[in-house]
Design a protein around this motif. Structure first.
Motif, PDB file in Angstrom:
ATOM      1  N   GLU A 138       0.820  -1.213   0.000  1.00  0.00           N
ATOM      2  CA  GLU A 138       0.000   0.000   0.000  1.00  0.00           C
ATOM      3  C   GLU A 138       0.856   1.266   0.000  1.00  0.00           C
ATOM      4  OE1 GLU A 138      -3.907   1.725   2.392  1.00  0.00           O
ATOM      5  OE2 GLU A 138      -3.220  -0.333   2.687  1.00  0.00           O
ATOM      6  N   ALA A 139       2.042   1.200   0.587  1.00  0.00           N
ATOM      7  CA  ALA A 139       2.916   2.369   0.639  1.00  0.00           C
ATOM      8  C   ALA A 139       3.349   2.807  -0.753  1.00  0.00           C
ATOM      9  CB  ALA A 139       4.144   2.059   1.496  1.00  0.00           C
ATOM     10  N   GLU A 140       3.359   1.899  -1.705  1.00  0.00           N
ATOM     11  CA  GLU A 140       3.769   2.233  -3.066  1.00  0.00           C
ATOM     12  C   GLU A 140       2.608   2.766  -3.903  1.00  0.00           C
ATOM     13  OE1 GLU A 140       6.054  -0.755  -5.069  1.00  0.00           O
ATOM     14  OE2 GLU A 140       6.932  -1.488  -3.195  1.00  0.00           O
ATOM     15  N   ARG A 141       1.397   2.659  -3.378  1.00  0.00           N
ATOM     16  CA  ARG A 141       0.228   3.094  -4.144  1.00  0.00           C
ATOM     17  C   ARG A 141      -0.057   4.575  -3.869  1.00  0.00           C
ATOM     18  NH1 ARG A 141      -3.663  -1.739  -2.081  1.00  0.00           N
ATOM     19  NH2 ARG A 141      -2.087  -3.391  -2.180  1.00  0.00           N
ATOM     20  N   THR A 142       0.898   5.393  -4.205  1.00  0.00           N
ATOM     21  CA  THR A 142       0.730   6.820  -3.978  1.00  0.00           C
ATOM     22  C   THR A 142      -0.213   7.403  -5.024  1.00  0.00           C
ATOM     23  OG1 THR A 142       2.577   7.402  -5.408  1.00  0.00           O
ATOM     24  CG2 THR A 142       3.084   6.944  -3.075  1.00  0.00           C
ATOM     25  N   PRO A 143      -0.868   8.531  -4.716  1.00  0.00           N
ATOM     26  CA  PRO A 143      -1.731   9.171  -5.717  1.00  0.00           C
ATOM     27  C   PRO A 143      -0.983   9.487  -7.006  1.00  0.00           C
ATOM     28  CG  PRO A 143      -2.123  10.113  -3.551  1.00  0.00           C
ATOM     29  CD  PRO A 143      -0.942   9.208  -3.412  1.00  0.00           C
ATOM     30  N   GLU A 144       0.284   9.861  -6.874  1.00  0.00           N
ATOM     31  CA  GLU A 144       1.072  10.200  -8.060  1.00  0.00           C
ATOM     32  C   GLU A 144       1.309   8.968  -8.934  1.00  0.00           C
ATOM     33  OE1 GLU A 144       1.530  13.075  -4.912  1.00  0.00           O
ATOM     34  OE2 GLU A 144       1.948  10.917  -4.935  1.00  0.00           O
ATOM     35  N   ALA A 145       1.656   7.847  -8.299  1.00  0.00           N
ATOM     36  CA  ALA A 145       1.901   6.613  -9.050  1.00  0.00           C
ATOM     37  C   ALA A 145       0.621   6.117  -9.713  1.00  0.00           C
ATOM     38  CB  ALA A 145       2.465   5.536  -8.128  1.00  0.00           C
TER      39      ALA A 145
ATOM     40  N   GLU B 221      -0.217   8.422 -12.698  1.00  0.00           N
ATOM     41  CA  GLU B 221       0.668   8.225 -13.846  1.00  0.00           C
ATOM     42  C   GLU B 221       0.288   6.960 -14.629  1.00  0.00           C
ATOM     43  OE1 GLU B 221       5.373   7.336 -14.919  1.00  0.00           O
ATOM     44  OE2 GLU B 221       4.762   7.644 -12.833  1.00  0.00           O
ATOM     45  N   LEU B 222       0.106   5.858 -13.922  1.00  0.00           N
ATOM     46  CA  LEU B 222      -0.191   4.598 -14.592  1.00  0.00           C
ATOM     47  C   LEU B 222      -1.625   4.570 -15.136  1.00  0.00           C
ATOM     48  CD1 LEU B 222       1.661   2.052 -12.285  1.00  0.00           C
ATOM     49  CD2 LEU B 222       2.418   3.065 -14.441  1.00  0.00           C
ATOM     50  N   THR B 223      -2.538   5.250 -14.434  1.00  0.00           N
ATOM     51  CA  THR B 223      -3.906   5.349 -14.954  1.00  0.00           C
ATOM     52  C   THR B 223      -3.911   6.115 -16.269  1.00  0.00           C
ATOM     53  OG1 THR B 223      -4.870   5.272 -12.736  1.00  0.00           O
ATOM     54  CG2 THR B 223      -6.243   6.183 -14.485  1.00  0.00           C
ATOM     55  N   GLY B 224      -3.102   7.157 -16.353  1.00  0.00           N
ATOM     56  CA  GLY B 224      -3.024   7.929 -17.590  1.00  0.00           C
ATOM     57  C   GLY B 224      -2.532   7.106 -18.759  1.00  0.00           C
TER      58      GLY B 224
END
Length: 203
Positions: A117-124, A127-130
């Motif tokens: 969960e710590a790696e699931r930042t809003p930024e990450a 980016e991947l959703t885009g």
């Protein structure tokens, strides 16, 4: 051979159900293990799932398996188009799923379902959703031209991308752009009993 939570195994199971084929499935991969054992690697040197054994014939690579099963058993054109052009289009979208779509979608899926969960930042996530959304816009554009991926009826070409569509709409906490043609197509797939049974089983 393969766990039913694998997207690649789901392709094969979905095709089997669309064609009404009997089969026996055994769990391999992830926590089930077995896919790195010498016996399995002798059949599939990649150590991945699925692998099928059909009357002694061994085949791996999910899209190849789907093509094989359809060519062998689809005598009434249930998922194989009659038109050479439509069949080529269906196979084109199957290939595109492997060469382009999965590379843009897979990292988002892994982030949301496998990463800490710590790696699931809003930024990450953004980016991947885009990247996934940009790929799905290509699908949406195609579905503005035809009812399904290859033509105006369900075909084998809908199967690989149909797996991605379910996962895309099942994700939580993702800002999805409005892709109305993609949603229409997904809603049509969701009415198919085989899709409900084999694909819409959670993440």
């Amino acid at each position: 051979l393969g766990r039913n939570t694998s997207s690649n195994v789901q392709k094969v199971l979905w095709v089997c159900d669309e064609l009404g084929l009997p089969y026996e499935r055994e769990d391999y991969g992830l926590h089930f293990g077995g896919n790195k054992e010498p016996e399995y690697l002798a059949m599939n040197p990649n150590g991945l799932v699925p692998t099928i054994v059909d009357d002694g014939f061994v085949l791996w690579e999910s899209n190849s398996i789907c093509r094989y099963l359809a060519a062998k058993h689809d005598k009434k054109g249930a998922i194989l188009p009659d038109s050479l052009q439509d069949r080529a289009s269906a196979e084109r979208w199957m290939d595109w799923q492997l060469t382009t779509a999965q590379g843009n979608f897979g990292p988002l899926f892994l982030l949301l379902t496998r990463k800490p969960e710590a790696e699931r930042t809003p930024e990450a996530i953004a980016e991947l959703t885009g990247k996934a959304a940009a790929m799905l816009k290509i699908v949406d554009t195609q579905l503005g031209r035809t009812e399904y991926m290859a033509c105006d009826r369900f075909t084998l070409g809908d199967v690989p991308l149909g797996i991605i569509a379910y996962r895309w709409f099942a994700f939580q906490g993702v800002q999805r752009p409005d892709l109305p043609n993609l949603k229409r197509w997904y809603d049509a797939l969701a009415k198919r009993p085989a899709y409900k049974k084999q694909v819409m089983i959670g993440l």
